[in-house]
Design a protein around this motif. Structure first.
Motif, mmCIF file in Angstrom:
data_model
loop_
_atom_site.group_PDB
_atom_site.id
_atom_site.type_symbol
_atom_site.label_atom_id
_atom_site.label_comp_id
_atom_site.label_asym_id
_atom_site.label_seq_id
_atom_site.Cartn_x
_atom_site.Cartn_y
_atom_site.Cartn_z
ATOM 1 N N ASP A 168 0.835 -1.212 0.000
ATOM 2 C CA ASP A 168 0.000 0.000 0.000
ATOM 3 C C ASP A 168 0.870 1.262 0.000
ATOM 4 O O ASP A 168 2.000 1.262 0.491
ATOM 5 C CB ASP A 168 -0.899 0.014 1.241
ATOM 6 C CG ASP A 168 -1.882 -1.145 1.211
ATOM 7 O OD1 ASP A 168 -2.216 -1.602 0.094
ATOM 8 O OD2 ASP A 168 -2.296 -1.581 2.314
ATOM 9 N N LYS A 169 0.299 2.317 -0.538
ATOM 10 C CA LYS A 169 1.014 3.591 -0.591
ATOM 11 C C LYS A 169 1.218 4.138 0.826
ATOM 12 O O LYS A 169 0.291 4.144 1.642
ATOM 13 C CB LYS A 169 0.227 4.613 -1.411
ATOM 14 C CG LYS A 169 0.937 5.930 -1.616
ATOM 15 C CD LYS A 169 0.117 6.855 -2.502
ATOM 16 C CE LYS A 169 0.829 8.183 -2.708
ATOM 17 N NZ LYS A 169 0.047 9.098 -3.569
ATOM 18 N N GLY A 170 2.440 4.541 1.143
ATOM 19 C CA GLY A 170 2.733 5.093 2.464
ATOM 20 C C GLY A 170 2.158 6.491 2.666
ATOM 21 O O GLY A 170 1.714 7.149 1.721
ATOM 22 N N GLU A 171 2.155 6.901 3.917
ATOM 23 C CA GLU A 171 1.647 8.242 4.234
ATOM 24 C C GLU A 171 2.592 9.319 3.708
ATOM 25 O O GLU A 171 3.804 9.101 3.598
ATOM 26 C CB GLU A 171 1.497 8.392 5.744
ATOM 27 C CG GLU A 171 0.468 7.453 6.349
ATOM 28 C CD GLU A 171 0.352 7.658 7.847
ATOM 29 O OE1 GLU A 171 1.105 8.493 8.376
ATOM 30 O OE2 GLU A 171 -0.491 6.977 8.470
ATOM 31 N N SER A 172 2.009 10.465 3.390
ATOM 32 C CA SER A 172 2.839 11.571 2.873
ATOM 33 C C SER A 172 3.796 12.051 3.950
ATOM 34 O O SER A 172 3.452 12.149 5.131
ATOM 35 C CB SER A 172 1.944 12.735 2.438
ATOM 36 O OG SER A 172 1.054 12.321 1.433
ATOM 37 N N GLY A 173 5.016 12.353 3.544
ATOM 38 C CA GLY A 173 6.019 12.860 4.473
ATOM 39 C C GLY A 173 5.776 14.327 4.826
ATOM 40 O O GLY A 173 4.902 14.992 4.269
ATOM 41 N N LEU A 174 6.539 14.808 5.801
ATOM 42 C CA LEU A 174 6.422 16.218 6.201
ATOM 43 C C LEU A 174 6.902 17.135 5.078
ATOM 44 O O LEU A 174 7.788 16.758 4.309
ATOM 45 C CB LEU A 174 7.255 16.478 7.472
ATOM 46 C CG LEU A 174 6.820 15.698 8.704
ATOM 47 C CD1 LEU A 174 7.804 15.925 9.836
ATOM 48 C CD2 LEU A 174 5.407 16.094 9.124
#
Length: 268
Positions: free
Chosen positions: A75-81
């Motif tokens: 799955d696509k990871g969470e967006s970074g800062l």
């Protein structure tokens, strides 16, 4: 499964895990089988077991197994800062001039500018025709006087003319220093000024007189300590009219501060 460069490291990792799992399972099975055979031999020949031998030399590592299939895409990871702002780019070139805007409202009036230099003097104009001969002009008569009193006067018991013994100016000699009367010799309009100063805590009531008539009063109030009174009047006089100053009874004047002056404004 279709592979690309991005998921190759992940597929290799999954393949290695799978290969290690097979090796560990195989070794566990072989170890259990060997242990079972040895227990059987011990049970059958327990009387024939000798002491344990020296451990043998480890065997040569086996060859790498075949590469496993690539795993499924995760799955696509969470967006970074958000990253830090980058440096400003170079200033672009000036674009073409836009079309003229609509006419704005009229601005406020500006400040007055600096006065310019005076221009050069122009050439003289043409001389005009000679005018008609004028009427003979009468030289105006000059009449003026100014006087003061140098001595104290009063308190007095009855109305008394004030005499002014110090004459500053007497142009035309219309002021009589003996009577302290101004005697008109030329018909015209005159102006007169009078100033009186009372003694300490004494009233100073006075009148500007024309012949024997009271015209304008003056009053120096005793409540002021040294009371002062001033007045002036413009009169149209004829020849032999007398202008003088009368001090009322129970009044008192200081010296050097009471004056009487006047002059001709214009002749009739």
């Amino acid at each position: 499964m279709k592979l690309n460069r991005r998921n190759l490291p992940q597929a290799s990792y999954i393949y290695l895990l799978f290969l290690c799992f097979i090796l560990i399972a195989g070794e566990t099975y072989q170890h259990k089988k060997t242990a079972h055979n040895e227990v059987t031999k011990i049970d059958a020949c327990s009387c024939m077991i000798g002491p344990a031998g020296i451990p043998g030399v480890p065997g040569v590592p086996g060859m790498h197994g075949q590469r496993g299939q690539d795993g499924y895409k995760g799955d696509k990871g969470e967006s970074g800062l958000p990253g830090f702002p980058g440096k400003s780019g170079r200033e672009g070139q000036v674009g073409p001039q836009g079309p003229p805007g609509e006419k704005g409202s009229r601005g406020r009036r500006g400040h007055m500018g600096v006065k310019g230099r005076t221009g050069e003097i122009g050439n003289p104009g043409v001389t005009g025709p000679q005018g008609p001969k004028g009427m003979p002009q009468r030289v105006p008569t000059k009449i003026a006087f100014s006087t003061a009193r140098s001595k104290k006067l009063g308190p007095i018991s009855q109305d008394t003319p004030i005499t002014f013994d110090h004459v500053f100016t007497n142009i035309g000699n219309h002021f009589d220093p003996y009577s302290s009367h101004f005697v008109c010799q030329i018909n015209g309009t005159y102006i007169f000024f009078v100033h009186v100063l009372g003694q300490h805590k004494k009233d100073a009531f006075a009148w500007i007189m024309k012949n024997n008539n009271h015209l304008v009063p003056l009053h120096g109030d005793a409540r002021a300590g040294y009371g002062t009174g001033s007045n002036s009047v413009i009169l149209r006089l004829h020849k032999d009219d007398h202008i003088w100053i009368q001090l009322s009874k129970k009044s008192a004047l200081m010296n050097d501060y009471s004056t009487f002056s006047g002059y001709l404004l214009f002749e009739d």
